[in-house]
Design a protein around this motif. Structure first.
Motif, PDB file in Angstrom:
ATOM      1  N   UNK A 240       0.862  -1.182   0.000  1.00 20.08           N
ATOM      2  CA  UNK A 240       0.000   0.000   0.000  1.00 20.08           C
ATOM      3  C   UNK A 240       0.898   1.231   0.000  1.00 20.08           C
ATOM      4  N   UNK A 241       0.487   2.226  -0.767  1.00 26.26           N
ATOM      5  CA  UNK A 241       1.278   3.464  -0.869  1.00 26.26           C
ATOM      6  C   UNK A 241       0.376   4.655  -0.599  1.00 26.26           C
ATOM      7  N   UNK A 242       0.856   5.572   0.223  1.00 28.08           N
ATOM      8  CA  UNK A 242       0.160   6.834   0.475  1.00 28.08           C
ATOM      9  C   UNK A 242       0.998   7.974  -0.099  1.00 28.08           C
ATOM     10  N   UNK A 243       0.309   8.938  -0.687  1.00 34.10           N
ATOM     11  CA  UNK A 243       0.994  10.059  -1.339  1.00 34.10           C
ATOM     12  C   UNK A 243       0.429  11.361  -0.794  1.00 34.10           C
ATOM     13  N   UNK A 244       1.312  12.268  -0.404  1.00 35.36           N
ATOM     14  CA  UNK A 244       0.857  13.608  -0.045  1.00 35.36           C
ATOM     15  C   UNK A 244       1.687  14.633  -0.805  1.00 35.36           C
ATOM     16  N   UNK A 245       1.012  15.672  -1.283  1.00 36.41           N
ATOM     17  CA  UNK A 245       1.694  16.804  -1.902  1.00 36.41           C
ATOM     18  C   UNK A 245       0.881  18.053  -1.670  1.00 36.41           C
ATOM     19  N   UNK A 246       1.520  19.211  -1.865  1.00 33.55           N
ATOM     20  CA  UNK A 246       0.796  20.465  -1.642  1.00 33.55           C
ATOM     21  C   UNK A 246      -0.373  20.594  -2.617  1.00 33.55           C
ATOM     22  N   UNK A 247      -0.189  20.012  -3.811  1.00 38.07           N
ATOM     23  CA  UNK A 247      -1.226  20.066  -4.846  1.00 38.07           C
ATOM     24  C   UNK A 247      -1.963  18.710  -4.837  1.00 38.07           C
ATOM     25  N   UNK A 248      -3.221  18.727  -4.357  1.00 41.11           N
ATOM     26  CA  UNK A 248      -3.972  17.472  -4.181  1.00 41.11           C
ATOM     27  C   UNK A 248      -4.171  16.734  -5.504  1.00 41.11           C
ATOM     28  N   UNK A 249      -4.342  17.484  -6.579  1.00 35.96           N
ATOM     29  CA  UNK A 249      -4.574  16.838  -7.874  1.00 35.96           C
ATOM     30  C   UNK A 249      -3.321  16.082  -8.326  1.00 35.96           C
TER      31      UNK A 249
ATOM     32  N   UNK B 289      -1.065  14.855  -6.318  1.00 36.29           N
ATOM     33  CA  UNK B 289      -0.943  13.689  -5.440  1.00 36.29           C
ATOM     34  C   UNK B 289      -1.835  12.565  -5.950  1.00 36.29           C
ATOM     35  N   UNK B 290      -3.035  12.913  -6.378  1.00 38.38           N
ATOM     36  CA  UNK B 290      -3.980  11.927  -6.903  1.00 38.38           C
ATOM     37  C   UNK B 290      -3.405  11.245  -8.147  1.00 38.38           C
ATOM     38  N   UNK B 291      -2.885  12.051  -9.067  1.00 35.84           N
ATOM     39  CA  UNK B 291      -2.300  11.490 -10.294  1.00 35.84           C
ATOM     40  C   UNK B 291      -1.123  10.588  -9.967  1.00 35.84           C
ATOM     41  N   UNK B 292      -0.284  11.055  -9.054  1.00 39.67           N
ATOM     42  CA  UNK B 292       0.897  10.263  -8.651  1.00 39.67           C
ATOM     43  C   UNK B 292       0.452   8.914  -8.082  1.00 39.67           C
ATOM     44  N   UNK B 293      -0.555   8.942  -7.219  1.00 38.82           N
ATOM     45  CA  UNK B 293      -1.051   7.687  -6.625  1.00 38.82           C
ATOM     46  C   UNK B 293      -1.580   6.741  -7.702  1.00 38.82           C
ATOM     47  N   UNK B 294      -2.341   7.291  -8.628  1.00 37.95           N
ATOM     48  CA  UNK B 294      -2.890   6.454  -9.707  1.00 37.95           C
ATOM     49  C   UNK B 294      -1.770   5.843 -10.559  1.00 37.95           C
ATOM     50  N   UNK B 295      -0.791   6.676 -10.880  1.00 42.79           N
ATOM     51  CA  UNK B 295       0.313   6.183 -11.705  1.00 42.79           C
ATOM     52  C   UNK B 295       1.082   5.075 -10.985  1.00 42.79           C
ATOM     53  N   UNK B 296       1.303   5.264  -9.690  1.00 44.13           N
ATOM     54  CA  UNK B 296       2.098   4.282  -8.946  1.00 44.13           C
ATOM     55  C   UNK B 296       1.316   2.986  -8.730  1.00 44.13           C
TER      56      UNK B 296
ATOM     57  N   UNK C 110      -0.738   1.719 -10.825  1.00 47.72           N
ATOM     58  CA  UNK C 110      -0.636   1.007 -12.096  1.00 47.72           C
ATOM     59  C   UNK C 110       0.759   0.428 -12.289  1.00 47.72           C
ATOM     60  N   UNK C 111       1.778   1.212 -11.973  1.00 41.46           N
ATOM     61  CA  UNK C 111       3.156   0.776 -12.204  1.00 41.46           C
ATOM     62  C   UNK C 111       3.537  -0.389 -11.304  1.00 41.46           C
ATOM     63  N   UNK C 112       3.172  -0.313 -10.019  1.00 43.69           N
ATOM     64  CA  UNK C 112       3.628  -1.327  -9.061  1.00 43.69           C
ATOM     65  C   UNK C 112       2.580  -2.403  -8.803  1.00 43.69           C
ATOM     66  N   UNK C 113       1.355  -2.218  -9.312  1.00 47.41           N
ATOM     67  CA  UNK C 113       0.302  -3.197  -9.075  1.00 47.41           C
ATOM     68  C   UNK C 113      -0.079  -3.295  -7.609  1.00 47.41           C
ATOM     69  N   UNK C 114      -0.148  -2.160  -6.961  1.00 49.46           N
ATOM     70  CA  UNK C 114      -0.490  -2.114  -5.533  1.00 49.46           C
ATOM     71  C   UNK C 114      -1.621  -1.113  -5.320  1.00 49.46           C
ATOM     72  N   UNK C 115      -2.135  -1.106  -4.118  1.00 49.01           N
ATOM     73  CA  UNK C 115      -3.115  -0.097  -3.718  1.00 49.01           C
ATOM     74  C   UNK C 115      -2.360   1.203  -3.440  1.00 49.01           C
ATOM     75  N   UNK C 116      -2.850   2.298  -3.960  1.00 50.50           N
ATOM     76  CA  UNK C 116      -2.190   3.584  -3.698  1.00 50.50           C
ATOM     77  C   UNK C 116      -3.239   4.666  -3.618  1.00 50.50           C
ATOM     78  N   UNK C 117      -3.088   5.556  -2.649  1.00 57.24           N
ATOM     79  CA  UNK C 117      -4.062   6.638  -2.555  1.00 57.24           C
ATOM     80  C   UNK C 117      -3.416   7.927  -2.065  1.00 57.24           C
ATOM     81  N   UNK C 118      -3.974   9.030  -2.519  1.00 56.84           N
ATOM     82  CA  UNK C 118      -3.539  10.345  -2.057  1.00 56.84           C
ATOM     83  C   UNK C 118      -4.222  10.620  -0.728  1.00 56.84           C
ATOM     84  N   UNK C 119      -3.491  11.281   0.172  1.00 58.82           N
ATOM     85  CA  UNK C 119      -4.073  11.654   1.460  1.00 58.82           C
ATOM     86  C   UNK C 119      -3.992  13.166   1.599  1.00 58.82           C
TER      87      UNK C 119
END
Lengths: 330, 330
Positions: free
Chosen positions: A160-169, A171-178, A180-189
Motif C-alpha cells: 500500500x502506498x500513500x501520497x501527499x503533496x501540496x497540490x492534491x490533484x 498527489x492523486x495522479x501520482x497515486x494512480x500512476x504508482x 498502475x506501475x507497481x500493481x499495488x493499492x495507492x491513494x492520495x491523502x
C-alpha cells in the motif's frame, strides 16, 4: 593519440537503463566503498549565476576498484520553465581511472542522476527500514517521488502506498500512476501526519525550506529517508525529529552538515550526538543500524559523486557492446 | 526538450583555431572582466588518483556579458607515456549562460588550454613588458615554450630568441623550429643566466619544483612571465626575485597564493607587500603597471576558468556556422 568516445543521448539512455535491483546493487557498492576510506571525493564545485537565476554543481569521486570515474555537471536554471525548458539539465563524463582518457559522454539531462538518487533511497531502505513494510508513504509528487517508491518497492515490496503533496490533484495522479506501475493499492491523502502515522517507510522528496515532516508524527517502527535537501537553506525534516529518532544516518557527513537535514539540526543547536554514522558504515557493519523493528531511523541523502561514478561505470559496461549512441574518435 | 550540441574533436579544433591576435584579445577580455568584480569563479576542483599517478582539475567561470560559460576538465596521468599516451588530456564543455543547456563539447585533449594559456602570456607581455623587446628568452622547450613565444611575438615582435632547457638537444630543436616559424634569429644557449641577461622578456614554462631563474639574474628593463607553476609544490622563480622586482602581478591572487610563485615567496616569509595587483587591474588601470622601461616586472600565471570560458565562447562563435564537428540532438 585519438581514441573512441561513446556519446549517448537521454533518449538512448532511457531506452537502455532502468531502475532495477542491479542498479541498486551498483549504487550500494558506492556506499560500501565510501566506508572504506579510500574513495577520493572532493567537495562539490558549485557556481551561482545570479543574472540567470541559475546555478551549476560539479560532482566527482574516484572509487578504488572501479575502472572509471565520472564527472557530473548539473546546471539548474530556474527561469527555464518560462521558456518551455526544464530547470535541470546536465551530463556525465566517464574517464578511464587508469589513463584519464574520456570514455563516454552521457548527455542524460539529469536522467542518470534521477536513477542513482532513487537507487540510493532503496539502499537506505534495504539497510534501515523495518524488515516488513506494509505501507509506504511519499511526501512530494514529482519525478523523484515516483522513482523513490519504485526503488523502495524493489527492496521492501509494500502492498500500500500513500501520497501527499501540496497540490492534491498532483498527489492523486501520482497515486494512480504508482498503483498502475507497481500493481499495488495507492491513494492520495490530505493530511501528511496521517500518511506518516500509517507508514513504516516514508520518503520526503521536496525542495522544502520549512519542514514538511514534524517530530511529533514519529512513531516506533518508522524509517524516514529525506532526499530533497541538497543545498544550504533546504530543510524537510523537523530538526527535533533527528534527536527523537533512535538513529540518524548520513550519506556523507561532510555534505549533510552543509546541505542536508543535519545542518538544520546543528544550526538549531539541537545536535549533541557527535559525528553521526554514514550509510556505508551501516552497510559494512562498522556502525550499528536498526536494532529492532521498533526503532525510529532517519537517512539523510544529499547525493554523492561516488553514486555518479557507480552509475556511469555501470551504464558504460551495459552499453559497451551495444550499438547505442554515437562513437566519435577524438 | 532535445536541443543541438556541437561536438568537435581535437583534429577539427586544430584546423580551425590558431593562436592569433584575436585569440589574445578574447583572453584579454577575460582578464578585464576579472577586474570588474562580477565574474563568478569558484575555486578549482582538484582530485588526486594516487593509484594511477593521476590527478584531475575542473575549472569554470561565469563572465557577465558572455553568452556561455565553460567547464573544463583536465586530467593529468603521468604514467601515460609508458603506454604511449600523452599525460594531459581533457575536454571543455560550453553551456548557455541563460539556460544551462550544453551547447558544445570540445574534445580538445588540452589543445584549447594550450592556446588560451599562451594567449594569457601575450596579454601579460602586452601590458607589462618594455615597449621594445629586441630579444626574448624562453626557459623550457615543450609545447608551451613554443606557443608562449609565438604569442609573445604577436604583441612584441622581437628579432631574436634565446632558448634554454635541461636537454640541450631539445633546446636546439626548439630554437630551429621557432626560427622557421617566426622568421627570426633563434639560438639555444647553455647558460640560463646568459639568456636572462640578454633578454627584455623571459617566459618560464617548466614544471620545476626548484627555481630555474635566480634573483641575481634580474636586470633593469626585464619582464618575466612565469606560467609553469599551477600546483602546490611547483616553483620556477627564486622567491627573492619577487621582492627585487618593481612589480609583481598575479593572474588571480586567490590562485597564485596557493599554486603560483606567490606561494613560494609567502612560504619563504619574504612577501611583505600586502595583496598584489592582478593582471586585469593593470589592464583596466585600477592598479599601476610598468612605470618605465627600466622597471623589472613579473607576471605569475596559474590559469583561470575565466580564460576557459573566453576561449570556448570564442571557438563556439567561430564554428557556429561552419560544418566542423558533429551535431547531436540530445
Amino acid at each position: 593519440m585519438p581514441h573512441d568516445i561513446r556519446i549517448v543521448t537521454e533518449a538512448d539512455l532511457r531506452s537502455a537503463v532502468g531502475l532495477d535491483i542491479e542498479t541498486v546493487d551498483v549504487v550500494e557498492q558506492a556506499f560500501t566503498a565510501l566506508a572504506g576510506g579510500e574513495v577520493v571525493m572532493p567537495p562539490i564545485l558549485s557556481m551561482d549565476l545570479p543574472a540567470a537565476n541559475g546555478e551549476v554543481d560539479v560532482k566527482t569521486a574516484y572509487i578504488p576498484g572501479f575502472k572509471g570515474f565520472a564527472i557530473k555537471v548539473s546546471p539548474g536554471f530556474f527561469d527555464n520553465p518560462k521558456l518551455g525548458l526544464p530547470s535541470l539539465n546536465g551530463l556525465m563524463i566517464l574517464f578511464s581511472a587508469k589513463t584519464g582518457l574520456v570514455q563516454a559522454l552521457f548527455l542524460d539531462n539529469g536522467y542518470l542522476t534521477d536513477i542513482r538518487t532513487a537507487a540510493a533511497g532503496a539502499v537506505a531502505a534495504r539497510h534501515l527500514a523495518p524488515h516488513t513494510v506494509e505501507t509506504a508513504g511519499v511526501i512530494g509528487t514529482g519525478v523523484q517521488a515516483r522513482l523513490q517508491m519504485q526503488a523502495a518497492h524493489l527492496v521492501r515490496p509494500f502492498k500500500r502506498l500513500l501520497v501527499w503533496g501540496r497540490d492534491a490533484a498532483k498527489a492523486q495522479t501520482c497515486a494512480e500512476d504508482m498503483a498502475a506501475l507497481l500493481g499495488i493499492e495507492a491513494q492520495a491523502v490530505s493530511d501528511p501526519s496521517e500518511l506518516v502515522a500509517q507508514s513504516q517507510l516514508v520518503v520526503t522528496t521536496t525542495p522544502a525550506r520549512d519542514p514538511v515532516l514534524k517530530a511529533e508524527w514519529l512513531h516506533p517502527g518508522l524509517h524516514i529517508t529525506a532526499m530533497g535537501s541538497d543545498q544550504e537553506g533546504k530543510n524537510e525534516i523537523d530538526p527535533k525529529a533527528l534527536m527523537q529518532a533512535d538513529l540518524y544516518v548520513a550519506d556523507r557527513v561532510s555534505q549533510t552538515e552543509k546541505l542536508g537535514e543535519l545542518r538544520s539540526a546543528q544550526e538549531a543547536g539541537l545536535w549533541d550526538r557527535g559525528i553521526p554514522a554514514e550509510l556505508g558504515q551501516v552497510i559494512t557493519g562498522q556502525a550499528p543500524g536498526r536494532r529492532s523493528d521498533d526503532d525510529i531511523t532517519i537517512a539523510d541523502l544529499t547525493g554523492t559523486g561516488a553514486q555518479d561514478t557507480a552509475i556511469a561505470s555501470h551504464v558504460y559496461q551495459m552499453l559497451k557492446d551495444s550499438p547505442a549512441g554515437t562513437v566519435i574518435t577524438a
